[in-house]
Design an enzyme around this catalytic site. Structure first.
Site, PDB file in Angstrom:
ATOM      1  N   GLU A   1      -6.279   3.212 -12.413  1.00 46.88           N
ATOM      2  CA  GLU A   1      -4.922   3.745 -12.614  1.00 46.88           C
ATOM      3  C   GLU A   1      -4.574   4.637 -11.433  1.00 46.88           C
ATOM      4  O   GLU A   1      -5.365   5.500 -11.056  1.00 46.88           O
ATOM      5  CB  GLU A   1      -4.870   4.537 -13.922  1.00 46.88           C
ATOM      6  CG  GLU A   1      -3.507   5.143 -14.199  1.00 46.88           C
ATOM      7  CD  GLU A   1      -3.387   5.652 -15.631  1.00 46.88           C
ATOM      8  OE1 GLU A   1      -3.789   4.938 -16.572  1.00 46.88           O
ATOM      9  OE2 GLU A   1      -2.894   6.774 -15.794  1.00 46.88           O
TER      10      GLU A   1
ATOM     11  N   THR B   1       1.251   4.744 -12.906  1.00 46.94           N
ATOM     12  CA  THR B   1       1.916   5.649 -13.848  1.00 46.94           C
ATOM     13  C   THR B   1       3.388   5.797 -13.475  1.00 46.94           C
ATOM     14  O   THR B   1       3.809   5.515 -12.351  1.00 46.94           O
ATOM     15  CB  THR B   1       1.275   7.054 -13.861  1.00 46.94           C
ATOM     16  OG1 THR B   1       1.515   7.681 -12.615  1.00 46.94           O
ATOM     17  CG2 THR B   1      -0.205   6.987 -14.141  1.00 46.94           C
TER      18      THR B   1
ATOM     19  N   ALA C   1       4.591  10.576 -15.278  1.00 47.05           N
ATOM     20  CA  ALA C   1       3.744  11.208 -16.285  1.00 47.05           C
ATOM     21  C   ALA C   1       4.134  12.672 -16.391  1.00 47.05           C
ATOM     22  O   ALA C   1       4.286  13.356 -15.385  1.00 47.05           O
ATOM     23  CB  ALA C   1       2.276  11.050 -15.929  1.00 47.05           C
TER      24      ALA C   1
ATOM     25  N   HIS D   1       3.582   0.949 -15.854  1.00 42.73           N
ATOM     26  CA  HIS D   1       3.737   1.840 -17.020  1.00 42.73           C
ATOM     27  C   HIS D   1       5.235   2.036 -17.288  1.00 42.73           C
ATOM     28  O   HIS D   1       5.975   2.388 -16.364  1.00 42.73           O
ATOM     29  CB  HIS D   1       3.130   3.213 -16.753  1.00 42.73           C
ATOM     30  CG  HIS D   1       1.634   3.210 -16.612  1.00 42.73           C
ATOM     31  ND1 HIS D   1       0.860   4.320 -16.888  1.00 42.73           N
ATOM     32  CD2 HIS D   1       0.763   2.246 -16.235  1.00 42.73           C
ATOM     33  CE1 HIS D   1      -0.415   4.032 -16.677  1.00 42.73           C
ATOM     34  NE2 HIS D   1      -0.497   2.789 -16.265  1.00 42.73           N
TER      35      HIS D   1
ATOM     36  N   ARG E   1       5.511   5.593 -25.066  1.00 39.21           N
ATOM     37  CA  ARG E   1       6.633   6.458 -25.451  1.00 39.21           C
ATOM     38  C   ARG E   1       6.931   7.477 -24.361  1.00 39.21           C
ATOM     39  O   ARG E   1       8.073   7.760 -24.051  1.00 39.21           O
ATOM     40  CB  ARG E   1       6.313   7.192 -26.752  1.00 39.21           C
ATOM     41  CG  ARG E   1       7.517   7.981 -27.275  1.00 39.21           C
ATOM     42  CD  ARG E   1       7.114   9.052 -28.246  1.00 39.21           C
ATOM     43  NE  ARG E   1       6.353  10.097 -27.580  1.00 39.21           N
ATOM     44  CZ  ARG E   1       5.861  11.151 -28.207  1.00 39.21           C
ATOM     45  NH1 ARG E   1       6.046  11.285 -29.502  1.00 39.21           N
ATOM     46  NH2 ARG E   1       5.179  12.069 -27.543  1.00 39.21           N
TER      47      ARG E   1
ATOM     48  N   TYR F   1      -5.747   6.301 -28.840  1.00 35.48           N
ATOM     49  CA  TYR F   1      -6.272   7.670 -28.745  1.00 35.48           C
ATOM     50  C   TYR F   1      -7.529   7.827 -29.599  1.00 35.48           C
ATOM     51  O   TYR F   1      -7.427   8.131 -30.801  1.00 35.48           O
ATOM     52  CB  TYR F   1      -5.179   8.666 -29.183  1.00 35.48           C
ATOM     53  CG  TYR F   1      -3.959   8.536 -28.307  1.00 35.48           C
ATOM     54  CD1 TYR F   1      -3.814   9.322 -27.174  1.00 35.48           C
ATOM     55  CD2 TYR F   1      -2.987   7.563 -28.570  1.00 35.48           C
ATOM     56  CE1 TYR F   1      -2.721   9.162 -26.333  1.00 35.48           C
ATOM     57  CE2 TYR F   1      -1.895   7.388 -27.724  1.00 35.48           C
ATOM     58  CZ  TYR F   1      -1.777   8.189 -26.611  1.00 35.48           C
ATOM     59  OH  TYR F   1      -0.712   8.015 -25.767  1.00 35.48           O
TER      60      TYR F   1
ATOM     61  N   LYS G   1       1.891  -1.013 -33.592  1.00 35.22           N
ATOM     62  CA  LYS G   1       2.128  -1.446 -32.197  1.00 35.22           C
ATOM     63  C   LYS G   1       1.458  -2.788 -31.952  1.00 35.22           C
ATOM     64  O   LYS G   1       2.047  -3.698 -31.377  1.00 35.22           O
ATOM     65  CB  LYS G   1       1.559  -0.412 -31.196  1.00 35.22           C
ATOM     66  CG  LYS G   1       2.290   0.906 -31.152  1.00 35.22           C
ATOM     67  CD  LYS G   1       2.031   1.686 -29.863  1.00 35.22           C
ATOM     68  CE  LYS G   1       0.739   2.430 -29.825  1.00 35.22           C
ATOM     69  NZ  LYS G   1       0.674   3.455 -28.761  1.00 35.22           N
TER      70      LYS G   1
ATOM     71  N   GLN H   1      -6.902   6.643 -24.141  1.00 31.19           N
ATOM     72  CA  GLN H   1      -6.834   7.974 -23.518  1.00 31.19           C
ATOM     73  C   GLN H   1      -8.233   8.327 -23.023  1.00 31.19           C
ATOM     74  O   GLN H   1      -9.227   7.805 -23.547  1.00 31.19           O
ATOM     75  CB  GLN H   1      -6.358   8.979 -24.582  1.00 31.19           C
ATOM     76  CG  GLN H   1      -6.186  10.392 -24.103  1.00 31.19           C
ATOM     77  CD  GLN H   1      -5.188  10.494 -22.963  1.00 31.19           C
ATOM     78  OE1 GLN H   1      -5.533  10.204 -21.822  1.00 31.19           O
ATOM     79  NE2 GLN H   1      -3.969  10.916 -23.257  1.00 31.19           N
TER      80      GLN H   1
END
Ligand code: FAD
Length: 278
Positions: A5, A36, A39, A68, A98, A136, A156, A167
């Site tokens: 990432e 990203t 963020a 993302h 989100r 998560y 989802k 995460q």
């Protein structure tokens, strides 16, 4: 799966300052590099920058790029514009998010949760895009409890997600518990484990603050001993991450997503070992 990432350059810098990093990361042959987007806050402008970096990954360095898309501050029209721009550049992999609330910015109401974005993308473009979503292992910071968060994750997945990226976490047992519970409620898609090699004490304190990851005692001891010595901490952080990865691979993880924070040296050191193990 083994992926990286990266984050785009600051908006006052030209986008090509990241090319050298992308060039070297691409040489390590990850399955994809994700980019990203704003963020800590999202906007249509952050989206344009993210798309430029994803475009370079895909079309200049010939690696799979994952874009993302944090949706909380976007309208349907913003998202549709981003999707057609991504499609035009042949980028068809999305991490649907989100995003976090930005103090002082009133969220748009079109996408209150990531599931709304996933539904929208599937309705608009069926299976044209491969969709990843976030999960998560130690529970999202706003969720009231583990089961509620897991049920939201299931929504989802049922909306049409192809893969999950977790995460960051420092205690593999938290990941195994989460993976087991996810499988038991019927989540069968691949779950990539998010690993962040620690290189700076301040950086990790900030991240842990944002995402609420637990710091195991052995990890705290490393921070206490090497926190003021950047070189030593980087070495210790790489070794700690490698230990996590070896254990994850031995326990049949579907993939490892490295939060490399644009640090090629760290990515290279970890990749060299991982390539020998997979
Ligand atoms: P959601 O899935 O919408 O979940 C958010 C919260 O709402 C959770 O507590 C969940 O339990 C709850 N919830 C979900 N659905 C419902 C529902 N239907 N009803 C009620 N409650 C619900 N942020 C950025 O801004 N840019 C990035 O590039 C970025 N990259 C990331 C990459 C990864 C791999 C990860 C793990 C996170 C990333 N984030 C990024 C952070 C992410 O945007 C935040 O963690 C955000 O707070 C939640 O995003 P989400 O997509 O998981 O949200």
């Amino acid at each position: 799966m083994f992926s990286f990432e990266v984050f785009p350059p600051r908006k006052d810098m030209p986008v090509d300052v990241i090319y050298d990093t992308l060039d070297q990361l691409s040489d390590l042959k990850p399955d994809f590099i994700s980019v990203t987007c704003g963020a800590g806050g999202s906007s249509a402008n952050a989206g344009a920058r993210m798309i430029e970096v994803a475009d370079a990954i895909k079309n200049k360095y010939n690696r799979q790029a994952v874009a993302h898309i944090p949706c909380i501050n976007l309208t349907h029209a913003d998202v549709d514009e981003m999707l057609s721009e991504l499609d035009r550049r042949d980028i068809h992999d999305i991490l649907a998010l989100r995003g976090d609330r930005v103090p002082g910015v009133e969220p748009k109401n079109d996408f209150p949760h990531a599931v709304d974005l996933i539904n929208h993308i599937r309705q608009k473009s069926a299976r044209k895009f491969k969709i990843y979503a976030a999960c998560y292992p130690e529970v999202h910071t706003e969720a009231p409890d583990f089961d509620t968060d897991l049920n939201h994750l299931k929504q989802k997945v049922d909306a049409g997600v192809d893969g999950l990226i977790s995460q960051l976490f420092f205690d593999n047992n938290a990941f195994y518990y989460f993976r087991d519970r996810a499988q038991r409620i019927g989540i069968k898609i691949p779950i990539e484990a998010g690993i962040m090699p620690v290189t700076k004490k301040r950086q990790i304190e900030r991240m842990v603050n944002i995402c609420g990851a637990c710091l195991p005692i052995k990890f705290r001891r490393i921070l206490d001993k090497y926190g003021d010595n950047d070189d030593a901490l980087m070495e210790a952080g790489i070794v700690y991450a490698l230990n996590q990865i070896v254990d994850l691979l031995a326990n049949g993880v579907d993939g490892v997503h490295l939060y490399v924070m644009n640090n090629v040296r760290v990515a290279r050191r970890i990749s060299e070992t991982v390539q020998k193990l997979i």
